[in-house]
Write a protein that holds these residues in place. Structure first.
Motif, mmCIF file in Angstrom:
data_model
loop_
_atom_site.group_PDB
_atom_site.id
_atom_site.type_symbol
_atom_site.label_atom_id
_atom_site.label_comp_id
_atom_site.label_asym_id
_atom_site.label_seq_id
_atom_site.Cartn_x
_atom_site.Cartn_y
_atom_site.Cartn_z
ATOM 1 N N LEU A 269 36.360 41.027 42.700
ATOM 2 C CA LEU A 269 36.474 42.511 42.335
ATOM 3 C C LEU A 269 37.784 43.171 42.023
ATOM 4 O O LEU A 269 38.075 43.744 40.896
ATOM 5 N N ARG A 270 38.832 42.802 42.993
ATOM 6 C CA ARG A 270 40.111 43.325 42.892
ATOM 7 C C ARG A 270 40.932 42.741 41.639
ATOM 8 O O ARG A 270 41.474 43.542 40.614
ATOM 9 N N SER A 271 40.702 41.636 41.598
ATOM 10 C CA SER A 271 41.419 40.765 40.501
ATOM 11 C C SER A 271 40.902 41.238 39.106
ATOM 12 O O SER A 271 41.729 41.276 38.056
ATOM 13 N N THR A 272 39.539 41.288 39.065
ATOM 14 C CA THR A 272 38.788 41.928 37.669
ATOM 15 C C THR A 272 39.549 43.060 37.422
ATOM 16 O O THR A 272 39.744 43.553 36.016
ATOM 17 N N LEU A 273 39.610 44.053 38.271
ATOM 18 C CA LEU A 273 40.181 45.515 38.037
ATOM 19 C C LEU A 273 41.765 45.388 37.586
ATOM 20 O O LEU A 273 42.062 46.460 36.690
ATOM 21 N N GLN A 274 42.368 44.396 37.884
ATOM 22 C CA GLN A 274 43.791 44.100 37.625
ATOM 23 C C GLN A 274 43.592 43.376 36.042
ATOM 24 O O GLN A 274 44.399 43.959 35.399
ATOM 25 N N SER A 275 42.943 42.290 36.182
ATOM 26 C CA SER A 275 43.154 41.521 34.771
ATOM 27 C C SER A 275 42.432 42.176 33.678
ATOM 28 O O SER A 275 42.772 42.094 32.465
ATOM 29 N N TYR A 276 41.420 43.013 33.779
ATOM 30 C CA TYR A 276 40.752 43.585 32.865
ATOM 31 C C TYR A 276 41.114 45.161 32.759
ATOM 32 O O TYR A 276 40.249 46.016 32.659
ATOM 33 N N ARG A 277 42.297 45.550 33.116
ATOM 34 C CA ARG A 277 42.527 46.939 33.156
ATOM 35 C C ARG A 277 42.502 47.726 31.794
ATOM 36 O O ARG A 277 42.211 48.963 31.836
ATOM 37 N N VAL A 279 40.340 47.706 30.096
ATOM 38 C CA VAL A 279 38.805 47.798 29.707
ATOM 39 C C VAL A 279 38.233 49.001 30.056
ATOM 40 O O VAL A 279 37.413 49.870 29.998
ATOM 41 N N LEU A 280 39.007 49.298 31.510
ATOM 42 C CA LEU A 280 38.430 50.389 32.583
ATOM 43 C C LEU A 280 39.692 51.399 32.751
ATOM 44 O O LEU A 280 40.762 50.851 32.616
ATOM 45 N N ASP A 281 39.145 52.729 32.858
ATOM 46 C CA ASP A 281 40.146 53.633 33.016
ATOM 47 C C ASP A 281 40.968 53.471 34.365
ATOM 48 O O ASP A 281 40.280 53.512 35.498
ATOM 49 N N ARG A 282 42.132 53.451 34.431
ATOM 50 C CA ARG A 282 42.988 53.047 35.492
ATOM 51 C C ARG A 282 43.120 54.157 36.555
ATOM 52 O O ARG A 282 43.084 54.078 37.868
ATOM 53 N N VAL A 283 42.790 55.661 36.183
ATOM 54 C CA VAL A 283 42.610 56.691 37.197
ATOM 55 C C VAL A 283 41.433 56.529 38.176
ATOM 56 O O VAL A 283 41.657 56.671 39.409
ATOM 57 N N ARG A 284 40.558 55.666 37.694
ATOM 58 C CA ARG A 284 39.488 55.435 38.717
ATOM 59 C C ARG A 284 39.544 53.950 39.490
ATOM 60 O O ARG A 284 39.204 53.811 40.407
ATOM 61 N N THR A 285 40.247 52.989 38.785
ATOM 62 C CA THR A 285 40.329 51.812 39.174
ATOM 63 C C THR A 285 41.390 51.473 40.323
ATOM 64 O O THR A 285 41.162 50.671 40.920
ATOM 65 N N GLU A 286 42.583 52.067 39.954
ATOM 66 C CA GLU A 286 43.812 51.866 40.823
ATOM 67 C C GLU A 286 43.365 52.204 42.299
ATOM 68 O O GLU A 286 43.945 51.391 43.188
ATOM 69 N N PRO A 287 42.777 53.406 42.799
ATOM 70 C CA PRO A 287 42.569 53.465 44.157
ATOM 71 C C PRO A 287 41.577 52.586 44.525
ATOM 72 O O PRO A 287 41.591 51.948 45.559
ATOM 73 N N LEU A 350 32.429 51.717 44.429
ATOM 74 C CA LEU A 350 32.238 50.662 43.593
ATOM 75 C C LEU A 350 30.914 50.896 42.982
ATOM 76 O O LEU A 350 30.527 50.391 41.891
ATOM 77 N N ASP A 351 29.852 51.273 43.637
ATOM 78 C CA ASP A 351 28.580 51.631 43.081
ATOM 79 C C ASP A 351 28.635 52.603 42.013
ATOM 80 O O ASP A 351 27.863 52.516 41.149
ATOM 81 N N ALA A 352 29.475 53.497 42.195
ATOM 82 C CA ALA A 352 29.415 54.656 41.235
ATOM 83 C C ALA A 352 30.186 53.939 40.053
ATOM 84 O O ALA A 352 29.884 54.330 38.932
ATOM 85 N N LEU A 353 31.216 53.165 40.345
ATOM 86 C CA LEU A 353 31.805 52.472 38.893
ATOM 87 C C LEU A 353 30.709 51.817 37.931
ATOM 88 O O LEU A 353 30.832 51.645 37.045
ATOM 89 N N ILE A 354 29.757 50.992 38.578
ATOM 90 C CA ILE A 354 28.880 50.543 38.012
ATOM 91 C C ILE A 354 28.098 51.242 37.232
ATOM 92 O O ILE A 354 27.503 51.115 36.089
ATOM 93 N N ALA A 355 27.351 52.596 38.021
ATOM 94 C CA ALA A 355 26.316 53.298 37.588
ATOM 95 C C ALA A 355 27.221 54.173 36.469
ATOM 96 O O ALA A 355 26.219 54.523 35.411
ATOM 97 N N ASP A 356 28.216 54.329 36.578
ATOM 98 C CA ASP A 356 29.003 55.421 35.708
ATOM 99 C C ASP A 356 30.355 54.933 35.334
ATOM 100 O O ASP A 356 31.299 55.591 35.697
#
Length: 497
Positions: A269-277, A279-287, A350-356
């Motif tokens: 999970l953590r690696s994906t949030l880094q490698s695919y930054r 694709v996803l808004d960092r404001v939500r993913t960095e924390p 993490l659930d919120a990340l998937i749902a929204d």
């Protein structure tokens, strides 16, 4: 009373006039024992919003019958449930062990009574020629209500639960019951039947399942050109979150390899949030990356000690006893951390990340064009780190960093495999080989540090000698891994999308 077993059963609805047919001539059955009548009283527990029921999980305290006590049942296949038990204890206090096994779902919400079921049960045990129990057939007359004073709902159902018998017996018994007029039950539990439409959909589980199903549908039906980068990333994240949740109770129980598998899901999970930054808004993913790093550390303390225990199974007794003591302490700290609000807030996030999902503009790009760029970037980062080993002030540290980058490259390629196929799969395999060689080296380096510390505590010449033998073995393992690294690297080709 065993505190845990796999329950395999089927349930059938029956009318009041239903008569139980003969069952003593079913495959393998030699006799049906005389019926026994039991009076059962069960109080079911859940959160106020029925989080357990929404997942098909039941938690009850039951008096009467042969297994009075607390029963936690978790779905495990079409006809199976993993059942965990605890003594009766206090009527309204859920045993902490059972509460912990569902904490990944309740996430701090209070467990309280949600229903009461009173059952008059007639039990017939089917036995083989030696008298061993093959299955238990329970004819239940049920009265159930949610609140004291409610008009109870009443129904009749038949349960067939395997003991020593096999699937053929379960199938034959079901066929006999249906022929006599019973119908396969629509609900897999009495509580589910009582609650009916009051049970909400589990939002997190529903979103994870829908996200994964969408990716599977697009990639298996020849619709690859329509898969976006966002589809691929979210599908992978949903799968890893599902794995983390699945291994949570197993890790708490100390099941073999469960902590490792939960830790791997956390790292993915953590690696994906880094490698695919991109694709996803960092404001939500960095924390989230920071909190996943914390969780990986919590799990890592246990896992590292597990590895050492398995690695040094032939070590001196004082050393093994010390490792066992430290491992028990690490498990206590892990279980304490998994009860913290911090952990539950991470799961909710993490659930919120998937749902929204906080999709960035690159998420809408075609996955077949976007993913090769991001996988190649992860590989290039690993390659750069690998080349630094020869000039590094601390080569072992550089190797460890290369190993971490190899994991990221591997996970990035795994994510892309459903879309990019064999090319991504090959990259994942190459990165895994690099990771494994460097993992062997890192395990040896860590082992040497522990052995050196233990040597200073050795009280006898025999123990010191045994530790010295182990130290020499680990030095050889480290040397071998260093030699293998160059050969393994020379056989990798890198991405070629």
């Amino acid at each position: 009373m065993a505190d845990r077993h796999l329950e395999i059963e089927q349930k059938y609805d029956a009318e009041a006039e239903f008569e139980l047919p003969p069952l003593d001539d079913l495959p393998g059955v030699s006799q049906a024992a005389p019926p026994r009548v039991q009076e059962l009283h069960a109080t079911y527990f859940d959160t106020a919003d029925l989080r357990l029921a929404s997942l098909g999980i039941t938690l009850r305290r039951r008096r009467g019958g042969d297994d009075s006590g607390w029963h936690l049942k978790v779905p495990a296949g079409p006809d199976g449930k993993q059942e965990h038990r605890a003594p009766l204890g206090r009527p309204r206090v859920v045993p902490p062990r059972l509460a912990g096994l569902v904490a990944v779902h309740t996430r701090g919400a209070e467990l309280g009574p949600v229903a009461v079921l009173e059952t008059r049960r007639t039990v017939v045990v089917l036995r083989d020629a030696e008298g061993a129990a093959l299955a238990e057939v329970a004819d239940d007359l049920v009265s159930a209500y949610r609140e004291e004073g409610d008009e109870p709902r009443r129904w009749r159902e038949i349960e067939v639960e395997l003991a020593g018998g096999g699937p053929d017996l379960l199938k034959a018994a079901g066929k006999r019951l249906r022929k006599a007029g019973a119908r396969r039950a629509k609900s897999s539990s009495k509580l589910g039947r009582l609650l009916g439409g009051a049970v909400p959909a589990a939002p997190g589980a529903t979103a994870r399942a829908a996200t994964r199903a969408r990716l599977r549908s697009l990639t298996s039906n020849g619709k690859l050109p329509t898969v976006t980068a966002g589809d691929a990333v979210l599908g992978y994240l949903a799968g890893q979150l599902e794995s983390l949740i699945d291994y949570d109770p197993r890790a708490r129980l100390g099941e073999e390899d469960a902590v490792h598998r939960m830790r791997v899901a956390t790292r993915r999970l953590r690696s994906t949030l880094q490698s695919y930054r991109p694709v996803l808004d960092r404001v939500r993913t960095e924390p989230l990356r920071a909190e996943l790093r914390w969780l990986a550390g919590v799990l890592g303390e246990v896992r590292d000690l597990e590895v050492l225990r398995m690695r040094f199974a032939d070590g001196p007794r004082f050393f093994l006893d010390d490792l066992a003591r430290r491992e028990r302490g690490a498990y206590r700290r892990m279980n304490a951390s998994l009860k913290e609000a911090r952990y539950f807030e991470l799961l909710d996030a993490l659930d919120a990340l998937i749902a929204d999902p906080p999709l960035d503009e690159r998420a809408e790009r075609k996955a077949r064009k976007e993913l090769p760029l991001l996988v190649s970037r992860a590989w290039d980062r690993m390659a750069t780190q690998y080349r630094s080993i020869g000039t590094a002030d601390d080569p072992d540290f550089a190797r460890h960093e290369t190993r971490k980058d190899a994991k990221r490259a591997r996970y990035a390629a795994e994510l892309a495999t459903p879309v990019l196929g064999a090319a991504a799969k090959r990259v994942a395999k190459d990165a895994k080989r690099i990771q494994e060689v460097l993992g062997e080296h890192q395990d040896a380096v860590v082992a040497l540090e522990h052995l050196e510390a233990a040597r200073r505590r050795a009280r006898t010449a025999q123990d010191a000698f045994a530790l010295g033998v182990l130290y020499g073995r680990e030095e050889c393992r480290a040397d071998t891994a260093r030699d293998r690294l160059a050969v393994t690297w020379s056989r990798t080709l890198g991405p070629s999308f």
